[in-house]
Design an enzyme around this catalytic site. Structure first.
Site, short mmCIF file in Angstrom:
data_model
loop_
_atom_site.label_atom_id
_atom_site.label_comp_id
_atom_site.label_asym_id
_atom_site.label_seq_id
_atom_site.Cartn_x
_atom_site.Cartn_y
_atom_site.Cartn_z
N PRO A 1 -3.36 -8.66 30.00
CA PRO A 1 -3.93 -8.58 28.87
C PRO A 1 -2.89 -8.96 27.79
O PRO A 1 -1.79 -8.70 27.85
CB PRO A 1 -4.26 -6.75 28.69
CG PRO A 1 -3.27 -6.34 29.62
CD PRO A 1 -2.76 -7.22 30.75
N ARG B 1 -4.63 -9.96 24.10
CA ARG B 1 -5.46 -9.46 22.77
C ARG B 1 -5.66 -8.03 22.65
O ARG B 1 -5.35 -7.46 21.71
CB ARG B 1 -6.87 -10.19 22.81
CG ARG B 1 -7.69 -10.06 21.54
CD ARG B 1 -8.85 -10.55 21.68
NE ARG B 1 -8.98 -11.92 22.25
CZ ARG B 1 -8.87 -12.97 21.56
NH1 ARG B 1 -8.73 -13.08 20.09
NH2 ARG B 1 -9.16 -14.12 22.28
N TYR C 1 -12.40 -21.18 15.82
CA TYR C 1 -13.56 -20.48 16.55
C TYR C 1 -14.84 -19.73 15.48
O TYR C 1 -15.57 -19.51 16.23
CB TYR C 1 -13.09 -19.21 17.41
CG TYR C 1 -12.07 -19.45 18.23
CD1 TYR C 1 -11.60 -20.63 18.96
CD2 TYR C 1 -10.80 -18.55 17.96
CE1 TYR C 1 -10.44 -20.68 19.96
CE2 TYR C 1 -9.65 -18.69 18.54
CZ TYR C 1 -9.42 -20.06 19.72
OH TYR C 1 -8.33 -19.94 20.27
N CYS D 1 -4.66 -27.07 1.50
CA CYS D 1 -5.43 -28.16 0.89
C CYS D 1 -6.45 -28.71 1.64
O CYS D 1 -6.27 -29.59 2.39
CB CYS D 1 -4.08 -29.22 0.43
SG CYS D 1 -3.00 -28.89 -0.73
C1 LIG Z 1 -4.50 -16.25 27.41
C2 LIG Z 1 -4.10 -15.68 28.80
C3 LIG Z 1 -4.11 -14.24 28.88
C4 LIG Z 1 -4.25 -13.27 27.81
O1 LIG Z 1 -5.66 -13.30 27.43
P1 LIG Z 1 -6.23 -12.22 26.27
O2 LIG Z 1 -7.59 -12.58 26.18
O3 LIG Z 1 -5.27 -12.35 25.36
O4 LIG Z 1 -6.22 -11.06 27.16
C5 LIG Z 1 -3.79 -13.87 30.31
N1 LIG Z 1 -3.72 -14.86 31.28
C6 LIG Z 1 -3.78 -16.12 31.05
C7 LIG Z 1 -3.38 -16.98 32.13
C8 LIG Z 1 -3.75 -16.72 29.86
O5 LIG Z 1 -4.19 -17.94 29.83
#
Ligand SMILES: *Cc1c(COP(=O)(O)O)cnc(C)c1O
Length: 423
Positions: A281, A283, A324, A351
């Site tokens: 994890p 985010r 996004y 800008c």
């Molecule tokens: C970005 C990523 C994550 C983390 O994703 P979240 O959405 O931030 O939890 C985990 N593993 C890999 C391989 C990623 O590219």
């Protein structure tokens, strides 16, 4: 009534005696005065709690995806709370190592790792390298022939699952730049190749279906799709990646890390997976612990059209709205519980007309030049994805806890911006 949904603020948020926001026992208005704006403020106890929750949900091996937000203090914090660290470049690796994280607790990712990155990671002794392509296997064998190092690796597999999220952050579908396709047979060929290779020690399978995924059921689907393959390889490790979503705006709901872990574990059990299961994890660890404070510099009422409230940040601290179309809430930290009866366009200072932080930002009436305006849930993919566009200096970051604030990234200066300019 349109008050800010309280649950979007950090766990330690409180209303002070004058109606102002406190986080970690600190008055955020005072933080803005002391450290300047834009400013990222993180609830340190919340970061720690989310890391501990991830360890409890998945057990040893669960890794914090550092690309969400990384600095030495964050690397150290995640390590102290028992997480491994997932890095996706030589730069992220360097920060993790310089924070004192033992290399064997670091996992290296990337769909196009350079020789330099692979050499550095192998020499440091990273715990796992997640191999993404046949070219990378070639590269690892070539490097092994030169130095004899044999890293432990996982193979990244694309399970062919379409998690419903933004197209730019969907990674588990067949048509993906990441990993070895399961359906086309590349996954099986990669296992065969890696098992026969002297340059790597294959210990497991990895999959990551995407980011900001709100429905834990997509992870069930991924586990179901992967299970026959994982079981047939008999490999001891499976990482299910990251990607569980967080609520950014009013009305959104996301599973907790605990709930996500329970769904993944139950699905693995159901599918007869005996490999050790872990996750990555990013985010869900960092997003909700952070808020961004901005200072209003200009209020422009365009008669009959709208009011633009311009603040001192923008792309520099948060490119997600432009990338996004991501939504954010807004509030005035001096009146955090006030009814937000005005709707304005919150814009940055770049800008670019697309430099919009929140197109229809709700704020209490009478926002004026000099006031603070803030966005909650900006702890992930904000500062880490920011840029130096217009050569603005990137903001500072403070961690707050128990009434104290500590600066963990200082604001950039013009000297920093000129430091790499050697013409
Ligand atoms: C970005 C990523 C994550 C983390 O994703 P979240 O959405 O931030 O939890 C985990 N593993 C890999 C391989 C990623 O590219």
């Amino acid at each position: 009534m349109s008050v800010l949904p309280w649950g979007l603020l950090p766990d330690s948020a409180e209303v002070g005696a004058d109606g102002q926001l406190l986080v970690g026992g600190c008055d955020v208005g005072e933080l803005a005065d002391e450290f300047g704006t834009p400013l990222f403020v993180y609830d340190e106890a919340q970061l720690r709690a989310r890391c501990a929750e991830a360890v409890a949900a998945f057990g040893d091996g669960v890794a914090y995806a550092t690309k969400a937000f990384l600095c030495r203090a964050m690397a150290k914090l995640a390590h102290e709370e028992g997480m491994h660290l997932d890095v996706a470049s030589g730069g992220e690796l360097a920060v993790a190592l310089s924070a004192g994280v033992p290399a064997d607790r670091v996992v290296l990712h990337g769909n196009n790792k350079s020789d330099d990155e692979l050499v550095a990671a192998r020499a440091a002794g990273v715990g796992r390298i997640v191999v993404d392509s046949f070219d990378e296997l070639d590269r690892l064998e070539r490097l092994h022939a030169a130095d004899g190092i044999v890293p432990k690796v996982l193979l990244r597999i694309t399970p062919g699952v379409e998690a419903h999220t933004h197209e730019f952050v969907m990674t588990g579908q067949d048509d993906s730049k990441f990993g070895f396709g399961l359906k086309v047979g590349d996954a099986a060929r990669a296992v065969e190749r890696a098992q026969a290779s002297g340059g790597v020690e294959l210990v497991g399978i990895h999959a990551h279906i995407g980011s900001q995924v709100f429905v834990a059921g997509f992870f069930e689907q991924a586990v179901e799709a992967l299970a026959p393959f994982v079981n047939e390889t008999g490999l001891p490790e499976l990482s299910i990646g990251g990607g569980i979503g967080v609520a950014y705006i009013e009305g959104e709901e996301a599973p907790s890390i605990t709930e996500w872990g329970a769904v993944v574990r139950a699905a693995c059990e159901q599918a007869g997976i005996t490999a050790r299961v872990s996750a990555e994890p990013g985010r869900s660890i960092a997003a909700a612990a952070g808020i961004t404070l901005y200072r209003v510099g200009t209020v422009k009422e365009v008669p009959g059209i709208r009011t633009f409230v311009a603040v001192d940040g923008g792309f520099i601290d948060n490119p997600r709205p432009a990338l996004y179309g991501s939504g954010y809430e807004t509030f005035a930290p001096a009146r955090v519980a006030a009814d937000r009866t005005d709707v304005v366009r919150l814009v940055g200072k770049h800008c670019e007309s697309g430099d919009v932080i929140v197109p229809d930002a709700k704020l209490p009436p009478g926002i004026a030049v000099g006031d603070l305006v803030a966005t909650p849930v900006t702890g992930a993919y904000g500062r880490s994805m920011g840029s130096n566009y217009n050569l603005l200096a990137r903001p500072a970051v403070v961690f707050v806890a128990d009434g104290k604030a500590r600066l963990v990234i200082r604001r950039e200066t013009e000297a920093d911006l000129l430091a790499t300019d050697v013409g």
